[in-house]
Scaffold this motif. Structure first.
Motif, PDB file in Angstrom:
ATOM      1  N   LYS A 135      31.941  38.905  43.078  1.00 58.97           N
ATOM      2  CA  LYS A 135      31.083  40.059  42.792  1.00 58.97           C
ATOM      3  C   LYS A 135      31.675  41.343  43.384  1.00 58.97           C
ATOM      4  O   LYS A 135      31.598  42.411  42.779  1.00 58.97           O
ATOM      5  N   LEU A 136      32.276  41.223  44.567  1.00 57.13           N
ATOM      6  CA  LEU A 136      32.924  42.387  45.178  1.00 57.13           C
ATOM      7  C   LEU A 136      34.122  42.839  44.337  1.00 57.13           C
ATOM      8  O   LEU A 136      34.376  44.036  44.198  1.00 57.13           O
ATOM      9  N   ALA A 137      34.852  41.871  43.787  1.00 61.09           N
ATOM     10  CA  ALA A 137      35.982  42.208  42.921  1.00 61.09           C
ATOM     11  C   ALA A 137      35.502  42.937  41.668  1.00 61.09           C
ATOM     12  O   ALA A 137      36.134  43.891  41.205  1.00 61.09           O
ATOM     13  N   SER A 138      34.375  42.507  41.115  1.00 53.66           N
ATOM     14  CA  SER A 138      33.811  43.190  39.942  1.00 53.66           C
ATOM     15  C   SER A 138      33.398  44.611  40.294  1.00 53.66           C
ATOM     16  O   SER A 138      33.588  45.544  39.506  1.00 53.66           O
ATOM     17  N   ALA A 139      32.839  44.789  41.493  1.00 54.99           N
ATOM     18  CA  ALA A 139      32.410  46.121  41.927  1.00 54.99           C
ATOM     19  C   ALA A 139      33.589  47.081  42.015  1.00 54.99           C
ATOM     20  O   ALA A 139      33.453  48.278  41.743  1.00 54.99           O
ATOM     21  N   ALA A 140      34.762  46.556  42.360  1.00 51.69           N
ATOM     22  CA  ALA A 140      35.955  47.403  42.465  1.00 51.69           C
ATOM     23  C   ALA A 140      36.352  47.987  41.115  1.00 51.69           C
ATOM     24  O   ALA A 140      37.004  49.034  41.053  1.00 51.69           O
ATOM     25  N   ARG A 141      35.955  47.311  40.023  1.00 51.25           N
ATOM     26  CA  ARG A 141      36.329  47.771  38.680  1.00 51.25           C
ATOM     27  C   ARG A 141      35.178  48.453  37.943  1.00 51.25           C
ATOM     28  O   ARG A 141      35.305  48.805  36.766  1.00 51.25           O
ATOM     29  N   THR A 142      34.042  48.621  38.586  1.00 57.50           N
ATOM     30  CA  THR A 142      32.900  49.399  38.068  1.00 57.50           C
ATOM     31  C   THR A 142      32.568  49.113  36.601  1.00 57.50           C
ATOM     32  O   THR A 142      32.406  50.028  35.805  1.00 57.50           O
ATOM     33  N   GLY A 143      32.497  47.833  36.239  1.00 57.62           N
ATOM     34  CA  GLY A 143      32.045  47.473  34.901  1.00 57.62           C
ATOM     35  C   GLY A 143      33.081  47.553  33.809  1.00 57.62           C
ATOM     36  O   GLY A 143      32.755  47.340  32.633  1.00 57.62           O
ATOM     37  N   LEU A 144      34.331  47.858  34.144  1.00 58.03           N
ATOM     38  CA  LEU A 144      35.371  47.896  33.118  1.00 58.03           C
ATOM     39  C   LEU A 144      35.540  46.505  32.522  1.00 58.03           C
ATOM     40  O   LEU A 144      35.470  45.503  33.218  1.00 58.03           O
ATOM     41  N   GLY A 145      35.773  46.445  31.214  1.00 57.45           N
ATOM     42  CA  GLY A 145      35.904  45.155  30.555  1.00 57.45           C
ATOM     43  C   GLY A 145      34.571  44.506  30.275  1.00 57.45           C
ATOM     44  O   GLY A 145      34.477  43.280  30.162  1.00 57.45           O
ATOM     45  N   ALA A 146      33.513  45.324  30.123  1.00 56.23           N
ATOM     46  CA  ALA A 146      32.172  44.769  29.940  1.00 56.23           C
ATOM     47  C   ALA A 146      31.480  45.252  28.671  1.00 56.23           C
ATOM     48  O   ALA A 146      30.661  44.540  28.109  1.00 56.23           O
ATOM     49  N   LYS A 147      31.811  46.457  28.210  1.00 57.05           N
ATOM     50  CA  LYS A 147      31.091  47.047  27.086  1.00 57.05           C
ATOM     51  C   LYS A 147      31.931  47.040  25.815  1.00 57.05           C
ATOM     52  O   LYS A 147      33.126  47.336  25.843  1.00 57.05           O
TER      53      LYS A 147
END
Length: 256
Positions: A135-147
């Motif tokens: 989850k911390l790794a996901s936070a580092a990318r601020t939702g990139l690769g999600a929309k």
């Protein structure tokens, strides 16, 4: 200047996501059993629960067909609802055994027991710790690769030589996810100490590690060098290194 700052920030946050995971999804131990039919993973690149499954796939040296399911995606999300009854990710389909699974830790346990022929390693039994780090790794990318972004679907499956924690491959996978472009991951984890050196350093020192992994051997035979990511597009017969070039190619070829 603005583009340089943006590119530097992009690479830096991707590298931070890799560092947060402290080496997970980099090294590989070849699974004694390999699936005859490709595993299928319905996946969101930025999802922390999906990430840990992809890390386990790299660690077991298992290739997998990724069907991206970004938010508001229409290409593969309906299949997950049809098969499993809910839009929850990751979702693994193994046609070799008729298995379909939702929960990330259950999927990891299944992969190790079925293909690794071992019980789930202790680090994965510490599920809460692994998921917190993811989850911390996901936070580092601020939702990139999600929309979702609009795209044309290729007739044939793209192939990406990658390993999960590669900061450069991550940028390409984010683009593929956002564009809902399905692709086959050719996992290229590391098995030799010299493989931890940067490609430029290996080239300068004329070091050529002899990897045990088939995908690394194939890539070296194909291109004469070992670098990640590497895209193969059978639709256009295009093959290329460098994350920035790959992303530009994907946007120009399949973007709408």
């Amino acid at each position: 200047m603005k583009n340089l700052i943006t590119d530097t920030l992009n690479i830096s946050t991707s590298l931070l996501a890799t560092l947060v995971r402290t080496g997970a999804g980099i090294s590989s131990t070849i699974a004694p059993v390999k699936p005859e039919i490709s595993l299928i993973l319905y996946d969101i690149e930025s999802c922390p629960y999906c990430r840990v499954v992809r890390e386990a796939l790299t660690e077991l040296d298992l290739d997998v067909t990724i069907l991206p399911c970004p938010k508001r995606g229409e290409r593969f999300r309906p299949e997950v609802i049809e098969f499993g009854g809910k839009a929850q990710f990751p979702y693994l389909v193994d046609k070799n055994t008729g298995t379909q699974l939702y929960e990330s830790l259950e999927i990891i346990d299944y992969l190790f027991s079925t293909y690794g022929q071992v019980s789930m390693p202790f680090k994965w039994k510490l599920g809460f710790i692994q998921l917190t780090g993811s989850k911390l790794a996901s936070a580092a990318r601020t939702g990139l690769g999600a929309k979702k972004r609009s795209s044309k679907q290729p007739a044939q499956l793209l192939e990406l030589y990658s390993f999960e924690s590669s900061p450069y491959a991550r940028l390409v996978r984010e683009c593929l996810c956002e564009m809902e472009l399905p692709y086959l991951v050719r996992n290229c984890g590391r098995t030799e100490l010299a493989e931890w050196l940067l490609p430029a350093v290996r080239d300068t020192l004329k070091i050529e590690p002899e990897s045990m992994l088939l995908n690394r051997q194939k890539l070296l035979e194909k291109t004469g060098r070992m670098a990640i990511p590497y895209l193969v597009d059978p639709n256009t017969n295009m093959e290329m290194f460098e994350s920035s070039d790959i992303i530009q190619y994907l946007q120009e070829t399949y973007g709408q």
